[in-house]
Design a protein around this motif. Structure first.
Motif, PDB file in Angstrom:
ATOM      1  N   ALA A  76     -24.106   9.959 -28.207  1.00  9.30           N
ATOM      2  CA  ALA A  76     -24.078   9.257 -29.494  1.00  9.30           C
ATOM      3  C   ALA A  76     -25.408   9.414 -30.224  1.00  9.30           C
ATOM      4  O   ALA A  76     -25.444   9.567 -31.452  1.00  9.30           O
ATOM      5  CB  ALA A  76     -23.754   7.785 -29.281  1.00  9.30           C
ATOM      6  N   ALA A  77     -26.503   9.405 -29.484  1.00  9.78           N
ATOM      7  CA  ALA A  77     -27.824   9.580 -30.099  1.00  9.78           C
ATOM      8  C   ALA A  77     -27.954  10.969 -30.728  1.00  9.78           C
ATOM      9  O   ALA A  77     -28.509  11.120 -31.830  1.00  9.78           O
ATOM     10  CB  ALA A  77     -28.914   9.364 -29.055  1.00  9.78           C
ATOM     11  N   THR A  80     -25.825  11.032 -33.860  1.00 10.72           N
ATOM     12  CA  THR A  80     -26.477  10.244 -34.907  1.00 10.72           C
ATOM     13  C   THR A  80     -27.587  11.042 -35.576  1.00 10.72           C
ATOM     14  O   THR A  80     -27.708  11.061 -36.816  1.00 10.72           O
ATOM     15  CB  THR A  80     -27.046   8.941 -34.318  1.00 10.72           C
ATOM     16  OG1 THR A  80     -25.981   8.148 -33.807  1.00 10.72           O
ATOM     17  CG2 THR A  80     -27.789   8.141 -35.388  1.00 10.72           C
ATOM     18  N   GLU A  84     -27.806  12.129 -39.515  1.00  3.88           N
ATOM     19  CA  GLU A  84     -28.951  11.760 -40.359  1.00  3.88           C
ATOM     20  C   GLU A  84     -29.511  12.968 -41.103  1.00  3.88           C
ATOM     21  O   GLU A  84     -30.058  12.826 -42.207  1.00  3.88           O
ATOM     22  CB  GLU A  84     -30.041  11.119 -39.502  1.00  3.88           C
ATOM     23  CG  GLU A  84     -29.666   9.733 -38.977  1.00  3.88           C
ATOM     24  CD  GLU A  84     -30.663   9.193 -37.970  1.00  3.88           C
ATOM     25  OE1 GLU A  84     -30.610   7.987 -37.678  1.00  3.88           O
ATOM     26  OE2 GLU A  84     -31.502   9.986 -37.474  1.00  3.88           O
ATOM     27  N   TRP A 119     -19.103  16.818 -35.272  1.00  6.56           N
ATOM     28  CA  TRP A 119     -18.797  16.444 -36.641  1.00  6.56           C
ATOM     29  C   TRP A 119     -17.935  17.554 -37.231  1.00  6.56           C
ATOM     30  O   TRP A 119     -18.165  18.727 -36.979  1.00  6.56           O
ATOM     31  CB  TRP A 119     -20.086  16.264 -37.447  1.00  6.56           C
ATOM     32  CG  TRP A 119     -20.925  15.113 -36.994  1.00  6.56           C
ATOM     33  CD1 TRP A 119     -22.121  15.164 -36.359  1.00  6.56           C
ATOM     34  CD2 TRP A 119     -20.607  13.721 -37.121  1.00  6.56           C
ATOM     35  NE1 TRP A 119     -22.582  13.905 -36.078  1.00  6.56           N
ATOM     36  CE2 TRP A 119     -21.677  12.997 -36.541  1.00  6.56           C
ATOM     37  CE3 TRP A 119     -19.536  13.010 -37.661  1.00  6.56           C
ATOM     38  CZ2 TRP A 119     -21.696  11.604 -36.492  1.00  6.56           C
ATOM     39  CZ3 TRP A 119     -19.550  11.622 -37.616  1.00  6.56           C
ATOM     40  CH2 TRP A 119     -20.619  10.939 -37.043  1.00  6.56           C
ATOM     41  N   CYS A 160     -15.955   7.909 -39.438  1.00  5.27           N
ATOM     42  CA  CYS A 160     -17.044   7.191 -38.755  1.00  5.27           C
ATOM     43  C   CYS A 160     -18.321   7.324 -39.558  1.00  5.27           C
ATOM     44  O   CYS A 160     -18.975   8.365 -39.521  1.00  5.27           O
ATOM     45  CB  CYS A 160     -17.241   7.741 -37.342  1.00  5.27           C
ATOM     46  SG  CYS A 160     -18.675   7.023 -36.492  1.00  5.27           S
ATOM     47  N   VAL A 162     -22.014   6.519 -39.875  1.00  7.70           N
ATOM     48  CA  VAL A 162     -23.125   6.093 -39.038  1.00  7.70           C
ATOM     49  C   VAL A 162     -24.057   5.217 -39.877  1.00  7.70           C
ATOM     50  O   VAL A 162     -24.427   5.605 -40.991  1.00  7.70           O
ATOM     51  CB  VAL A 162     -23.891   7.309 -38.480  1.00  7.70           C
ATOM     52  CG1 VAL A 162     -25.102   6.869 -37.682  1.00  7.70           C
ATOM     53  CG2 VAL A 162     -22.966   8.154 -37.628  1.00  7.70           C
ATOM     54  N   LEU A 204     -21.394   4.861 -31.354  1.00  9.11           N
ATOM     55  CA  LEU A 204     -21.989   5.199 -32.648  1.00  9.11           C
ATOM     56  C   LEU A 204     -22.063   3.995 -33.581  1.00  9.11           C
ATOM     57  O   LEU A 204     -22.721   4.051 -34.616  1.00  9.11           O
ATOM     58  CB  LEU A 204     -21.183   6.317 -33.321  1.00  9.11           C
ATOM     59  CG  LEU A 204     -21.364   7.718 -32.722  1.00  9.11           C
ATOM     60  CD1 LEU A 204     -20.231   8.639 -33.169  1.00  9.11           C
ATOM     61  CD2 LEU A 204     -22.706   8.296 -33.133  1.00  9.11           C
ATOM     62  N   CYS A 206     -19.773   2.800 -35.526  1.00  6.43           N
ATOM     63  CA  CYS A 206     -19.239   3.229 -36.823  1.00  6.43           C
ATOM     64  C   CYS A 206     -18.970   2.018 -37.714  1.00  6.43           C
ATOM     65  O   CYS A 206     -18.325   1.054 -37.285  1.00  6.43           O
ATOM     66  CB  CYS A 206     -17.941   4.013 -36.635  1.00  6.43           C
ATOM     67  SG  CYS A 206     -18.079   5.446 -35.552  1.00  6.43           S
TER      68      CYS A 206
END
Length: 218
Positions: A76-77, A80, A84, A119, A160, A162, A204, A206
């Motif tokens: 998940a990190a 993320t 970003e 993604w 989702c 973030v 995440l 979401c």
């Protein structure tokens, strides 16, 4: 006589004390390693331990060799960080293997069950286009699924967003999960996929709390 033996005894005592210290210093590392989750346990964290057990049993092969290099939190990190850095011009996204199970087959060969996430270059708007509408089915306002009838693969898209990323990300960059297997029953495949999706949605955090139901195909 007494004076000569005392240094020897002192040295022996020092060596023994050092060995005890070495043994004590090594023990926590050994304990730490023994407590580290195995690949099979991490696969269970992603896909559900009972779902994994049933899938491996259904293949009817030998003991599964599980590969899972990242925990749900670590994966998940990474996702993320990628979100970003995302911009609307991006088209290619890195696929991550969450879990791979290699199960020896009778007579040779290997059965493979694999869970991947990335993604997606697809958007929810594209789901209305004829080339996608033929294969993708809408589960609810936040989820689409592609069973690929007759193929041992199933994909899922979930909206989702973030927290803290560009506002367009939810609409333009859905999360895509994939389960590939050697030919499991559809019920088992969707159980793996829906659990996988819910695990990552939770990790995440979401926004909008997207709902991924257990039953993806009706």
């Amino acid at each position: 006589m007494l004076n000569r033996s005392f240094p020897a005894l002192a040295i022996s005592g020092s060596v023994l004390f050092a060995l005890v210290l070495v043994g004590c210093s090594e023990r926590p590392e050994a304990d730490k390693e023994s407590k580290s989750p195995t690949g099979l346990q991490v696969c269970g964290q992603f896909l559900g331990a009972e779902n994994v057990r049933r899938a491996v049993d259904a293949v009817d092969g030998g003991d599964a060799n599980a590969t899972a290099r990242n925990s749900p939190g670590q994966l998940a990190a990474a996702l993320t960080l990628e979100a970003e850095k995302w911009s609307v011009d991006d088209l290619l996204y890195h696929p991550y293997s969450a879990c791979r199970l290699d199960i020896p087959a009778e007579g040779g060969g290997t059965h493979v069950i694999q869970a991947q996430v990335k993604w997606s270059a697809l958007t929810f708007d594209s789901m209305s286009e004829p080339k996608y509408a033929k294969s993708w089915r809408q589960v609810n306002d936040q989820v689409f699924v592609e069973p690929q009838a007759g193929q041992p693969i199933m994909r899922l898209l979930v909206a989702c967003e973030v927290p803290g990323v560009a506002s367009e990300q939810e609409a333009e960059l859905p999360l895509q999960m994939t389960i590939m297997d050697p030919g499991l029953a559809v019920e088992q495949r969707q159980a793996l996929l829906s659990t996988f999706a819910r695990t990552l949605v939770d990790e995440l955090a979401c926004t909008g709390d997207p709902v991924v139901p257990a039953q993806l195909i009706r």
